[in-house]
Design a protein around this motif. Structure first.
Motif, PDB file in Angstrom:
ATOM      1  N   UNK A  46       5.998  -9.560  -2.289  1.00 41.85           N
ATOM      2  CA  UNK A  46       4.842  -9.635  -1.400  1.00 41.85           C
ATOM      3  C   UNK A  46       5.239 -10.402  -0.146  1.00 41.85           C
ATOM      4  N   UNK A  47       4.405 -10.254   0.894  1.00 39.90           N
ATOM      5  CA  UNK A  47       4.703 -10.887   2.175  1.00 39.90           C
ATOM      6  C   UNK A  47       3.421 -11.020   2.981  1.00 39.90           C
ATOM      7  N   UNK A  48       3.234 -12.164   3.626  1.00 39.17           N
ATOM      8  CA  UNK A  48       2.108 -12.335   4.539  1.00 39.17           C
ATOM      9  C   UNK A  48       2.374 -11.590   5.842  1.00 39.17           C
ATOM     10  N   UNK A  49       1.301 -11.109   6.472  1.00 37.81           N
ATOM     11  CA  UNK A  49       1.435 -10.615   7.834  1.00 37.81           C
ATOM     12  C   UNK A  49       1.698 -11.794   8.765  1.00 37.81           C
ATOM     13  N   UNK A  50       2.220 -11.503   9.964  1.00 38.66           N
ATOM     14  CA  UNK A  50       2.589 -12.583  10.882  1.00 38.66           C
ATOM     15  C   UNK A  50       1.379 -13.399  11.322  1.00 38.66           C
ATOM     16  N   UNK A  51       0.198 -12.769  11.351  1.00 38.61           N
ATOM     17  CA  UNK A  51      -1.002 -13.513  11.740  1.00 38.61           C
ATOM     18  C   UNK A  51      -1.703 -14.160  10.555  1.00 38.61           C
TER      19      UNK A  51
ATOM     20  N   UNK B 187      -3.351 -13.017   8.115  1.00 35.38           N
ATOM     21  CA  UNK B 187      -4.644 -12.470   7.696  1.00 35.38           C
ATOM     22  C   UNK B 187      -4.526 -11.491   6.532  1.00 35.38           C
ATOM     23  N   UNK B 188      -3.335 -10.951   6.301  1.00 37.32           N
ATOM     24  CA  UNK B 188      -3.150  -9.949   5.257  1.00 37.32           C
ATOM     25  C   UNK B 188      -1.946 -10.320   4.397  1.00 37.32           C
ATOM     26  N   UNK B 189      -1.965  -9.793   3.193  1.00 39.75           N
ATOM     27  CA  UNK B 189      -0.815  -9.919   2.319  1.00 39.75           C
ATOM     28  C   UNK B 189      -0.425  -8.505   1.878  1.00 39.75           C
ATOM     29  N   UNK B 190       0.844  -8.158   2.065  1.00 39.19           N
ATOM     30  CA  UNK B 190       1.355  -6.848   1.654  1.00 39.19           C
ATOM     31  C   UNK B 190       2.130  -7.017   0.353  1.00 39.19           C
ATOM     32  N   UNK B 191       1.903  -6.114  -0.584  1.00 43.61           N
ATOM     33  CA  UNK B 191       2.459  -6.219  -1.930  1.00 43.61           C
ATOM     34  C   UNK B 191       3.162  -4.907  -2.269  1.00 43.61           C
ATOM     35  N   UNK B 192       4.413  -4.984  -2.695  1.00 41.32           N
ATOM     36  CA  UNK B 192       5.111  -3.789  -3.150  1.00 41.32           C
ATOM     37  C   UNK B 192       5.030  -3.712  -4.673  1.00 41.32           C
ATOM     38  N   UNK B 193       4.918  -2.501  -5.176  1.00 42.40           N
ATOM     39  CA  UNK B 193       4.795  -2.293  -6.625  1.00 42.40           C
ATOM     40  C   UNK B 193       5.432  -0.972  -7.016  1.00 42.40           C
ATOM     41  N   UNK B 194       5.977  -0.953  -8.209  1.00 42.20           N
ATOM     42  CA  UNK B 194       6.541   0.256  -8.810  1.00 42.20           C
ATOM     43  C   UNK B 194       5.836   0.426 -10.149  1.00 42.20           C
ATOM     44  N   UNK B 195       4.644   1.000 -10.152  1.00 39.42           N
ATOM     45  CA  UNK B 195       3.774   0.914 -11.335  1.00 39.42           C
ATOM     46  C   UNK B 195       4.299   1.601 -12.578  1.00 39.42           C
ATOM     47  N   UNK B 196       5.142   2.618 -12.427  1.00 36.46           N
ATOM     48  CA  UNK B 196       5.599   3.352 -13.604  1.00 36.46           C
ATOM     49  C   UNK B 196       7.096   3.256 -13.836  1.00 36.46           C
ATOM     50  N   UNK B 197       7.803   2.474 -13.020  1.00 33.95           N
ATOM     51  CA  UNK B 197       9.239   2.319 -13.213  1.00 33.95           C
ATOM     52  C   UNK B 197      10.076   3.463 -12.693  1.00 33.95           C
ATOM     53  N   UNK B 198       9.453   4.393 -11.934  1.00 36.30           N
ATOM     54  CA  UNK B 198      10.229   5.528 -11.422  1.00 36.30           C
ATOM     55  C   UNK B 198      10.800   5.273 -10.030  1.00 36.30           C
ATOM     56  N   UNK B 199      10.630   4.030  -9.526  1.00 36.45           N
ATOM     57  CA  UNK B 199      11.158   3.572  -8.243  1.00 36.45           C
ATOM     58  C   UNK B 199      10.509   4.258  -7.041  1.00 36.45           C
ATOM     59  N   UNK B 200       9.380   4.902  -7.251  1.00 35.64           N
ATOM     60  CA  UNK B 200       8.571   5.379  -6.137  1.00 35.64           C
ATOM     61  C   UNK B 200       7.683   4.205  -5.707  1.00 35.64           C
ATOM     62  N   UNK B 201       8.288   3.294  -4.959  1.00 40.77           N
ATOM     63  CA  UNK B 201       7.659   2.016  -4.644  1.00 40.77           C
ATOM     64  C   UNK B 201       6.514   2.197  -3.664  1.00 40.77           C
TER      65      UNK B 201
END
Length: 620
Positions: A65-70, A72-86
């Motif tokens: 995960x990562x905060x936006x520069x301002x 106000x937002x948090x971006x989160x990466x996920x691979x819900x099924x393990x198929x690497x389609x992140x």
């Protein structure tokens, strides 16, 4: 064997602790903090104001995960099924809302965070939505609207150079056996700045000086990866720091100045170079007198609020550092919560049969004399990776708690020890790479640590391949083998590789061979365990995630079928909803429980038996 050993830690404490936390990051404005944790029994990213009681959870099994520069937002990466389609999701930092919006929605594609844009909520991301083989560059606003395409990958771009203002200022492309650094030219074209061998390693990051310079870890003209300052106008390098013994692992930059704060490397125990004396004193105080890997994991834009992780061989603890205040303890990892029951890890070195120095780690179970122990040779994946001393050794900790000595070997081909050490692996799968492992076992036996009749080989991915090579090429050495998502047919691995491996396949061809070339394929088949099932003599445990996009499930299915057809003893377990390594705690619970029972029968170590968490695992 078990009388003098420490408390037997339940499997659930290794895989499903609700108290463990980690990955703490402070927002750029220094007002909020976020971390990995759980909400009830569900994985979550938590966020709260720095000293407030307004914590809220985004319930998602996240990769990063990562905060936006301002902020106000948090971006989160996920691979819900393990198929690497992140996938990338974004949530609002302020207020009680815990909803998440997907930023790059498209089925069966992969997207990754690349940069944040100063003065805005925007994220720079890469995605293979247009062409599954390569990654284009986009700018996306989490407030809404379609992503903006910044650059289309012509088919050979391996790095996009974007600064913190969101400007695309450079790119690296591959062309035959060369890599080219390019800058934007006239009329929308690109101009070559420099070129180097494709087989050199150059990891560029941290564009600064108004886009004229960047930092890089480079081995151009040297054996070891070193920190350099790269002139983006000429490609010239200025050496900043390097180790004569090992590659540098990572560099932490100041968020405020983009200058290096800390360099990390690992000759045995972890080492670091801190460029600011005041920061060095603060980090040394957190680490204490014992070895520790100390990372500044995030900072606010003025570098006055820092999050720091302190990792040892028995877990990671996280702290908040603020100017004028004492360090504040934030949380700790699963291993840290059970640290008292875990064994120390010792760096070791031995000489392979051809004279090559081999480095690795030995973990001896606590409470018993280090003589004639059952040994598990635990082989890392990659193979272009390495075993490390600090936290992350969950399997190592688990096995030593069960009473096994654990040997980890950074065989030739492992990263971290320079170009020459890696290059010695070319053409050596099931050859000298495997000899290095056998020589490690002999070293442990000759020292009296290991009982030669009670040695198992265990690994995942390439390590799983090595386990099966051990079982089918050198069955006289091992009492049993454990393979997780291992390669069994090298040629098929490359023929069925995911499309986004396209630009890395030449590296595989250089080290392993090209299955389209008949002579290469014959050599690959001769090194593939699936064709040597009849040579197995001892029990084998094979486990695999059904959604694995790298080492397809068919690799294990064919190996199991070949072993059974040959009348060999094999156990087989698959994991639904996971891929190349398990994310789901319920699958990890099943994996560790199966492993401890299998090894107990084979080597005579301890097993905890049925874990009551298994009753509810089906629900999660």
């Amino acid at each position: 064997m078990g009388g003098a050993l420490p408390e037997l830690v339940p499997v659930r404490d290794f895989v499903a602790s609700r108290q463990s936390t980690g990955g703490y990051r402070v927002s750029p404005d220094g007002q909020r903090i976020a971390w990995f944790g759980t909400d009830g029994v569900v994985p979550a990213i938590w966020v709260k104001s720095m000293d407030g009681d307004d914590a809220k959870a985004f319930r998602i099994r996240a990769r990063s995960f990562r905060f936006s520069a301002d902020s106000r937002w948090i971006a989160i990466t996920a691979d819900p099924t393990g198929d690497e389609n992140t996938r990338i999701h974004a949530g609002r930092v302020e207020g009680p809302d815990t909803g998440l919006r997907e930023l790059m929605p498209a089925p069966r594609t992969a997207s990754q965070l690349a940069e944040t844009v100063e003065g805005s909520s925007d994220f720079i991301v890469t995605s293979n939505q247009r062409d599954k083989k390569v990654f284009d560059l986009y700018r996306v606003n989490p407030e809404g609207g379609a992503p903006t395409l910044l650059a289309t990958n012509p088919g050979n771009v391996v790095w996009w150079g974007v600064d913190r203002a969101g400007r695309l200022l450079a790119r690296t492309v591959v062309q035959g056996d060369q890599s080219l650094l390019e800058r934007p030219g006239a009329a929308g074209g690109w101009t070559e700045v420099a070129r180097w061998s494709r087989w050199d390693r150059l990891r560029i990051f941290g564009l600064h000086d108004d886009g004229r310079k960047a930092w890089a870890l480079s081995n151009r003209g040297r054996d070891k990866l070193a920190l350099v300052r790269l002139d983006l106008a000429t490609g010239a390098e200025e050496l900043v720091y390097g180790s004569p013994d090992v590659d540098l692992d990572s560099v932490t930059l100041s968020r405020g100045t983009q200058q290096p704060l800390v360099v990390h490397y690992m000759p045995g125990y972890p080492a670091r170079k801190v460029f600011d004396p005041a920061l060095a004193a603060r980090l040394d105080a957190l680490a204490g007198p014992q070895p520790a890997e100390v990372h500044v994991t995030s900072a606010d834009r003025r570098d006055r609020v820092l999050t720091v992780s302190v990792a040892t061989d028995r877990g990671t603890r996280s702290y908040l550092l603020r100017d004028g205040r004492a360090p504040q303890f934030l949380g700790e990892s699963r291993l840290s919560l059970i640290a008292d029951a875990l064994a120390p890890v010792e760096p070791i070195t031995y000489t392979a049969r051809d004279g090559l120095p081999i480095h690795g780690y030995l973990t001896l179970p606590v409470g018993v004399a280090p003589r004639g122990l059952p040994l598990v040779l635990m082989v890392h994946g990659g193979p272009w990776a390495r075993d490390r001393w600090g936290d992350g050794g969950m399997g190592r900790a688990f096995l030593s708690n069960r009473g096994y000595a654990v040997l980890q070997v950074n065989y030739r081909g492992s990263s971290g020890y320079g170009r020459a050490h890696m290059e010695k692996a070319r053409g050596e799968l099931a050859g000298r790479m495997h000899d290095d492992l056998i020589d490690g076992v002999r070293w442990a036996v000759e020292r009296g640590v290991a009982d030669p009749q009670r040695v198992a080989i265990y690994g995942a991915s390439y390590g799983g391949y090595s386990a099966l090579v051990g079982a089918t090429f050198t069955p006289e050495v091992f009492a049993c083998a454990v393979d997780m998502v291992g390669v069994t047919d090298i040629a098929r691995l490359l023929e069925t590789a995911p499309p986004y491996w396209e630009l890395s396949l030449p590296w595989w061809h250089r080290y392993v061979g090209n299955p389209a070339v008949p002579e290469d394929r014959a050599r690959m088949d001769a090194k593939s365990p699936v064709f040597r099932a009849a040579h197995a003599q001892k029990p084998i445990l094979i486990m695999h995630g059904v959604n694995d996009p790298r080492v397809k499930l068919e690799q294990s299915e064919r190996m199991v079928a070949a072993l059974r057809q040959a009348g060999k003893e094999v156990e087989y377990l698959t994991f639904t909803g996971d891929g190349h390594g398990n994310q789901k705690w319920s699958n990890n619970l099943a994996m560790y429980r199966k492993t401890e029972d299998f090894l107990a029968q084979c080597l005579g170590g301890r097993t905890s038996g049925f874990d009551y968490y298994q009753l509810g695992a089906w629900a999660f």
